[in-house]
Design a protein around this motif. Structure first.
Motif, mmCIF file in Angstrom:
data_model
loop_
_atom_site.group_PDB
_atom_site.id
_atom_site.type_symbol
_atom_site.label_atom_id
_atom_site.label_comp_id
_atom_site.label_asym_id
_atom_site.label_seq_id
_atom_site.Cartn_x
_atom_site.Cartn_y
_atom_site.Cartn_z
ATOM 1 N N LYS A 36 11.641 3.132 -3.063
ATOM 2 C CA LYS A 36 10.608 3.942 -3.717
ATOM 3 C C LYS A 36 9.795 3.089 -4.688
ATOM 4 C CE LYS A 36 9.989 7.962 -6.681
ATOM 5 N NZ LYS A 36 9.941 7.840 -8.094
ATOM 6 N N HIS A 37 10.469 2.321 -5.534
ATOM 7 C CA HIS A 37 9.761 1.471 -6.493
ATOM 8 C C HIS A 37 9.026 0.332 -5.798
ATOM 9 C CE1 HIS A 37 12.565 3.342 -9.513
ATOM 10 N NE2 HIS A 37 11.364 3.598 -9.985
ATOM 11 N N PHE A 38 9.592 -0.165 -4.708
ATOM 12 C CA PHE A 38 8.904 -1.197 -3.936
ATOM 13 C C PHE A 38 7.592 -0.650 -3.389
ATOM 14 C CE2 PHE A 38 7.984 -2.833 0.339
ATOM 15 C CZ PHE A 38 7.610 -4.127 0.002
ATOM 16 N N LYS A 39 7.635 0.529 -2.807
ATOM 17 C CA LYS A 39 6.428 1.149 -2.243
ATOM 18 C C LYS A 39 5.370 1.320 -3.329
ATOM 19 C CE LYS A 39 4.758 5.446 -0.219
ATOM 20 N NZ LYS A 39 5.101 6.792 0.240
ATOM 21 N N GLU A 40 5.770 1.826 -4.493
ATOM 22 C CA GLU A 40 4.821 2.009 -5.602
ATOM 23 C C GLU A 40 4.233 0.669 -6.042
ATOM 24 O OE1 GLU A 40 7.261 3.987 -8.489
ATOM 25 O OE2 GLU A 40 7.116 5.923 -7.463
ATOM 26 N N TRP A 41 5.102 -0.345 -6.207
ATOM 27 C CA TRP A 41 4.631 -1.673 -6.615
ATOM 28 C C TRP A 41 3.673 -2.242 -5.572
ATOM 29 C CZ3 TRP A 41 5.472 -6.159 -3.790
ATOM 30 C CH2 TRP A 41 4.995 -7.330 -4.375
ATOM 31 N N TYR A 42 4.058 -2.156 -4.319
ATOM 32 C CA TYR A 42 3.274 -2.751 -3.237
ATOM 33 C C TYR A 42 1.878 -2.125 -3.162
ATOM 34 C CZ TYR A 42 2.068 -4.601 1.321
ATOM 35 O OH TYR A 42 1.432 -5.250 2.351
ATOM 36 N N ILE A 43 1.810 -0.809 -3.137
ATOM 37 C CA ILE A 43 0.518 -0.124 -3.029
ATOM 38 C C ILE A 43 -0.354 -0.423 -4.245
ATOM 39 C CG2 ILE A 43 -0.610 2.143 -2.997
ATOM 40 C CD1 ILE A 43 1.771 3.089 -1.242
ATOM 41 N N LYS A 44 0.210 -0.347 -5.446
ATOM 42 C CA LYS A 44 -0.557 -0.615 -6.674
ATOM 43 C C LYS A 44 -1.050 -2.062 -6.698
ATOM 44 C CE LYS A 44 -0.243 -0.602 -11.693
ATOM 45 N NZ LYS A 44 0.611 -0.412 -12.842
ATOM 46 N N THR A 45 -0.173 -3.006 -6.390
ATOM 47 C CA THR A 45 -0.526 -4.418 -6.443
ATOM 48 C C THR A 45 -1.607 -4.764 -5.430
ATOM 49 O OG1 THR A 45 1.688 -4.957 -7.224
ATOM 50 C CG2 THR A 45 0.402 -6.762 -6.299
ATOM 51 N N LEU A 46 -1.445 -4.300 -4.201
ATOM 52 C CA LEU A 46 -2.421 -4.633 -3.171
ATOM 53 C C LEU A 46 -3.696 -3.794 -3.246
ATOM 54 C CD1 LEU A 46 0.163 -6.118 -2.036
ATOM 55 C CD2 LEU A 46 -1.141 -6.115 0.066
ATOM 56 N N SER A 47 -3.741 -2.828 -4.138
ATOM 57 C CA SER A 47 -4.975 -2.076 -4.372
ATOM 58 C C SER A 47 -5.921 -2.831 -5.304
ATOM 59 C CB SER A 47 -4.658 -0.696 -4.973
ATOM 60 O OG SER A 47 -3.964 0.086 -4.033
ATOM 61 N N ASN A 48 -5.414 -3.831 -5.995
ATOM 62 C CA ASN A 48 -6.229 -4.648 -6.893
ATOM 63 C C ASN A 48 -7.126 -5.552 -6.037
ATOM 64 O OD1 ASN A 48 -7.255 -6.684 -8.562
ATOM 65 N ND2 ASN A 48 -5.414 -6.819 -9.790
ATOM 66 N N PRO A 49 -8.462 -5.442 -6.155
ATOM 67 C CA PRO A 49 -9.341 -6.258 -5.306
ATOM 68 C C PRO A 49 -9.273 -7.755 -5.592
ATOM 69 C CG PRO A 49 -10.615 -5.052 -6.937
ATOM 70 C CD PRO A 49 -9.191 -4.565 -7.054
ATOM 71 N N ASN A 50 -8.667 -8.151 -6.702
ATOM 72 C CA ASN A 50 -8.540 -9.572 -7.032
ATOM 73 C C ASN A 50 -7.186 -10.153 -6.622
ATOM 74 O OD1 ASN A 50 -11.118 -9.810 -8.185
ATOM 75 N ND2 ASN A 50 -10.365 -8.799 -10.019
ATOM 76 N N PHE A 51 -6.377 -9.365 -5.948
ATOM 77 C CA PHE A 51 -5.047 -9.779 -5.509
ATOM 78 C C PHE A 51 -5.042 -9.812 -3.985
ATOM 79 C CE2 PHE A 51 -0.648 -9.295 -4.318
ATOM 80 C CZ PHE A 51 0.060 -9.971 -5.288
ATOM 81 N N HIS A 52 -4.832 -10.991 -3.419
ATOM 82 C CA HIS A 52 -4.824 -11.148 -1.967
ATOM 83 C C HIS A 52 -3.468 -11.722 -1.564
ATOM 84 C CE1 HIS A 52 -9.255 -10.747 -2.021
ATOM 85 N NE2 HIS A 52 -9.132 -11.394 -3.166
ATOM 86 N N MET A 53 -2.691 -10.931 -0.810
ATOM 87 C CA MET A 53 -1.376 -11.392 -0.362
ATOM 88 C C MET A 53 -1.438 -11.682 1.135
ATOM 89 S SD MET A 53 2.383 -9.592 -0.523
ATOM 90 C CE MET A 53 2.565 -9.770 -2.286
ATOM 91 N N TYR A 54 -0.875 -12.819 1.485
ATOM 92 C CA TYR A 54 -0.842 -13.249 2.884
ATOM 93 C C TYR A 54 0.594 -13.263 3.353
ATOM 94 C CZ TYR A 54 -5.548 -14.375 1.746
ATOM 95 O OH TYR A 54 -6.844 -14.256 1.323
ATOM 96 N N GLY A 55 0.796 -12.783 4.557
ATOM 97 C CA GLY A 55 2.128 -12.758 5.121
ATOM 98 C C GLY A 55 2.261 -13.710 6.284
ATOM 99 N N VAL A 56 3.429 -14.318 6.385
ATOM 100 C CA VAL A 56 3.802 -15.100 7.554
ATOM 101 C C VAL A 56 4.794 -14.216 8.293
ATOM 102 C CG1 VAL A 56 4.793 -17.246 8.421
ATOM 103 C CG2 VAL A 56 3.521 -17.243 6.247
#
Length: 155
Positions: A36-56
């Motif tokens: 639950k906290h991961f989902k909240e963190w993930y959505i909030k963090t990746l909603s920031n337009p200055n935060f770009h996360m790349y996955g391998v």
């Protein structure tokens, strides 16, 4: 087979806190969030337009095996082609230890550098351990300044 791409805030449904924790604890001490906290963190963090996360992504097993982050800072004093220039800050470059030695880190950094050019970054900075400096040097990074930090005790 591997895919490297920008992650979106809508992908929390196939990503798991344990996968992120497994990666982060290979970089630094990390404690696992509840789903639950991961989902909240993930959505909030990746909603920031200055935060770009790349996955391998290991496409055979549909598993996240590496990440990298580009944080973007708009600068007051620079312009490129009549647009406000930006500085990029690379953070949290991690490739799972089971998948190292396959040039995935190189491909990840190259992907981040290409994105930085697209969004008008005039430079990219990163901080790394001395042991990692030769890796980044091979990718064109140069040691330029002294880095200093202070850890604040937040309780």
């Amino acid at each position: 087979m591997y895919c490297i791409r920008k992650l979106t805030r809508h992908e929390w449904c196939w990503l798991y806190s344990a996968d992120f924790n497994n990666l982060f604890k290979q970089l630094t001490p990390s404690s696992q969030l509840t789903e639950k906290h991961f989902k909240e963190w993930y959505i909030k963090t990746l909603s920031n337009p200055n935060f770009h996360m790349y996955g391998v992504i290991d496409t055979i097993n549909d598993k996240l095996i590496g990440i990298g982050v580009l944080l973007v800072e708009e600068k007051y004093y620079r312009q490129i082609n009549n647009k406000r220039a930006r500085a990029g800050h690379i953070e949290d470059i991690i490739i799972d230890k089971e998948h190292r030695g396959k040039k995935l880190g190189h491909r990840l950094i190259t992907c981040i550098k290409e994105q930085a050019v697209e969004i008008n970054c005039y430079k990219i900075q990163l901080h790394c351990n001395k042991e990692c400096a030769p890796f980044y040097s091979k990718l064109g990074f140069k040691s330029t300044k002294t880095s200093m930090e202070i850890y604040l005790s937040i309780e």
